[in-house]
Design a protein around this motif. Structure first.
Motif, mmCIF file in Angstrom:
data_model
loop_
_atom_site.group_PDB
_atom_site.id
_atom_site.type_symbol
_atom_site.label_atom_id
_atom_site.label_comp_id
_atom_site.label_asym_id
_atom_site.label_seq_id
_atom_site.Cartn_x
_atom_site.Cartn_y
_atom_site.Cartn_z
ATOM 1 N N PRO A 43 4.565 11.424 -4.486
ATOM 2 C CA PRO A 43 5.370 10.728 -3.478
ATOM 3 C C PRO A 43 4.791 9.319 -3.308
ATOM 4 O O PRO A 43 3.585 9.147 -3.180
ATOM 5 C CB PRO A 43 5.158 11.579 -2.215
ATOM 6 N N LEU A 44 5.664 8.311 -3.384
ATOM 7 C CA LEU A 44 5.211 6.924 -3.297
ATOM 8 C C LEU A 44 6.175 6.081 -2.475
ATOM 9 O O LEU A 44 7.391 6.266 -2.543
ATOM 10 C CB LEU A 44 5.138 6.286 -4.694
ATOM 11 N N SER A 45 5.626 5.134 -1.736
ATOM 12 C CA SER A 45 6.464 4.113 -1.127
ATOM 13 C C SER A 45 6.723 3.047 -2.184
ATOM 14 O O SER A 45 5.976 2.924 -3.152
ATOM 15 C CB SER A 45 5.776 3.529 0.105
ATOM 16 N N PHE A 46 7.802 2.293 -2.000
ATOM 17 C CA PHE A 46 8.153 1.314 -3.018
ATOM 18 C C PHE A 46 8.814 0.086 -2.409
ATOM 19 O O PHE A 46 9.395 0.130 -1.331
ATOM 20 C CB PHE A 46 9.086 1.922 -4.079
ATOM 21 N N GLY A 47 8.699 -1.009 -3.144
ATOM 22 C CA GLY A 47 9.455 -2.214 -2.865
ATOM 23 C C GLY A 47 10.520 -2.330 -3.939
ATOM 24 O O GLY A 47 10.309 -1.921 -5.078
ATOM 25 N N TYR A 48 11.666 -2.895 -3.589
ATOM 26 C CA TYR A 48 12.789 -2.997 -4.524
ATOM 27 C C TYR A 48 13.255 -4.446 -4.565
ATOM 28 O O TYR A 48 13.449 -5.075 -3.514
ATOM 29 C CB TYR A 48 13.908 -2.071 -4.050
ATOM 30 N N ASP A 49 13.448 -4.981 -5.756
ATOM 31 C CA ASP A 49 13.851 -6.381 -5.898
ATOM 32 C C ASP A 49 15.354 -6.588 -5.740
ATOM 33 O O ASP A 49 15.840 -7.705 -5.825
ATOM 34 C CB ASP A 49 13.358 -6.965 -7.229
ATOM 35 N N GLY A 50 16.118 -5.519 -5.496
ATOM 36 C CA GLY A 50 17.553 -5.620 -5.303
ATOM 37 C C GLY A 50 18.355 -5.594 -6.587
ATOM 38 O O GLY A 50 19.580 -5.627 -6.549
ATOM 39 N N GLU A 51 17.674 -5.505 -7.727
ATOM 40 C CA GLU A 51 18.369 -5.541 -9.011
ATOM 41 C C GLU A 51 17.920 -4.433 -9.955
ATOM 42 O O GLU A 51 18.597 -3.445 -10.117
ATOM 43 C CB GLU A 51 18.165 -6.903 -9.689
ATOM 44 N N GLU A 52 16.737 -4.617 -10.572
ATOM 45 C CA GLU A 52 16.333 -3.694 -11.638
ATOM 46 C C GLU A 52 14.863 -3.319 -11.622
ATOM 47 O O GLU A 52 14.377 -2.722 -12.573
ATOM 48 C CB GLU A 52 16.687 -4.283 -13.007
ATOM 49 N N ARG A 53 14.156 -3.630 -10.546
ATOM 50 C CA ARG A 53 12.722 -3.328 -10.517
ATOM 51 C C ARG A 53 12.290 -2.739 -9.176
ATOM 52 O O ARG A 53 12.722 -3.199 -8.127
ATOM 53 C CB ARG A 53 11.907 -4.589 -10.763
ATOM 54 N N LEU A 54 11.416 -1.742 -9.279
ATOM 55 C CA LEU A 54 10.710 -1.207 -8.121
ATOM 56 C C LEU A 54 9.239 -1.552 -8.292
ATOM 57 O O LEU A 54 8.768 -1.728 -9.416
ATOM 58 C CB LEU A 54 10.838 0.317 -8.048
ATOM 59 N N TYR A 55 8.523 -1.609 -7.183
ATOM 60 C CA TYR A 55 7.087 -1.894 -7.232
ATOM 61 C C TYR A 55 6.342 -0.871 -6.394
ATOM 62 O O TYR A 55 6.764 -0.533 -5.291
ATOM 63 C CB TYR A 55 6.806 -3.312 -6.723
ATOM 64 N N PHE A 56 5.233 -0.373 -6.955
ATOM 65 C CA PHE A 56 4.394 0.627 -6.299
ATOM 66 C C PHE A 56 2.980 0.084 -6.159
ATOM 67 O O PHE A 56 2.464 -0.546 -7.079
ATOM 68 C CB PHE A 56 4.292 1.912 -7.133
ATOM 69 N N THR A 57 2.354 0.376 -5.044
ATOM 70 C CA THR A 57 0.943 0.056 -4.852
ATOM 71 C C THR A 57 0.145 1.333 -5.055
ATOM 72 O O THR A 57 0.425 2.347 -4.423
ATOM 73 C CB THR A 57 0.688 -0.482 -3.429
ATOM 74 N N TYR A 58 -0.830 1.276 -5.959
ATOM 75 C CA TYR A 58 -1.708 2.423 -6.199
ATOM 76 C C TYR A 58 -3.078 2.115 -5.610
ATOM 77 O O TYR A 58 -3.592 1.012 -5.780
ATOM 78 C CB TYR A 58 -1.937 2.652 -7.691
ATOM 79 N N LEU A 59 -3.650 3.091 -4.976
ATOM 80 C CA LEU A 59 -5.052 3.042 -4.592
ATOM 81 C C LEU A 59 -5.794 3.812 -5.675
ATOM 82 O O LEU A 59 -5.584 5.004 -5.847
ATOM 83 C CB LEU A 59 -5.259 3.672 -3.216
ATOM 84 N N ILE A 60 -6.605 3.117 -6.449
ATOM 85 C CA ILE A 60 -7.261 3.693 -7.617
ATOM 86 C C ILE A 60 -8.724 3.977 -7.284
ATOM 87 O O ILE A 60 -9.451 3.081 -6.887
ATOM 88 C CB ILE A 60 -7.203 2.712 -8.819
ATOM 89 N N GLY A 61 -9.133 5.212 -7.480
ATOM 90 C CA GLY A 61 -10.529 5.594 -7.288
ATOM 91 C C GLY A 61 -11.299 5.495 -8.599
ATOM 92 O O GLY A 61 -10.847 4.879 -9.569
ATOM 93 N N SER A 62 -12.458 6.130 -8.644
ATOM 94 C CA SER A 62 -13.295 6.069 -9.842
ATOM 95 C C SER A 62 -12.609 6.703 -11.052
ATOM 96 O O SER A 62 -12.817 6.286 -12.181
ATOM 97 C CB SER A 62 -14.643 6.746 -9.586
#
Length: 160
Positions: A43-62
């Motif tokens: 499950p992820l929150s996302f940003g949408y550019d209104g056209e053809e791209r979504l963006y996800f922020t990952y918190l990356i551990g070791s």
């Protein structure tokens, strides 16, 4: 049953404009990454550019399974859905590619990412972990919706 068969019960396909409008109004979905044995779902929150791209922020551990899998896959899926009632819901399935966004491009996405929902936990955890931004480029999209009672039904029971 197929979508065509379910149309007689009130199900309808969403056109591209309806899909864009729906994605613009939503903030959370489920990312599906392929794995040898079973899909890896997040499950992820996302940003949408209104056209053809979504963006996800990952918190990356070791060691980050989602980061590794995102880097190694050619195709991913993303499901966004909203259910108000059993007779009023929408669902959009996206298929596309996912790539790491270089830090130098993050400022360009500030507006797209400005209203992305994030749990408070992420704010605290991000101080001790690496944060990465990923772009999901939509290749295919399908959407279905059901809004209202199926034909032949009335509120409170079946019509005569």
């Amino acid at each position: 049953m197929s979508i065509d068969e379910l149309q007689e019960y009130g199900l309808s396909e969403m056109d591209d404009g309806e899909i864009r409008q729906f994605l613009s109004s939503q903030k959370v979905g489920v990312l599906g990454l392929p794995d040898a044995n079973e899909p890896y779902l997040l499950p992820l929150s996302f940003g949408y550019d209104g056209e053809e791209r979504l963006y996800f922020t990952y918190l990356i551990g070791s060691s980050s399974r989602k980061g590794t899998m995102s880097e190694e896959t050619d195709t991913a899926s993303f499901l966004v859905y909203k259910v108000d009632t059993m007779y009023n819901w929408q669902s959009v399935l996206l298929t596309g590619t996912i790539t790491d966004v270089p830090d130098t491009e993050w400022d360009d996405l500030e507006e797209t990412m400005s209203d992305v929902w994030r749990p408070n936990l992420f704010e605290t955890a991000s101080l001790s972990g690496d944060v990465k931004l990923y772009e999901f480029r939509i290749r295919e999209q399908t959407g279905v919706k059901h809004q209202g009672l199926p034909p032949g039904f009335e509120a409170g029971g079946e019509s005569n």
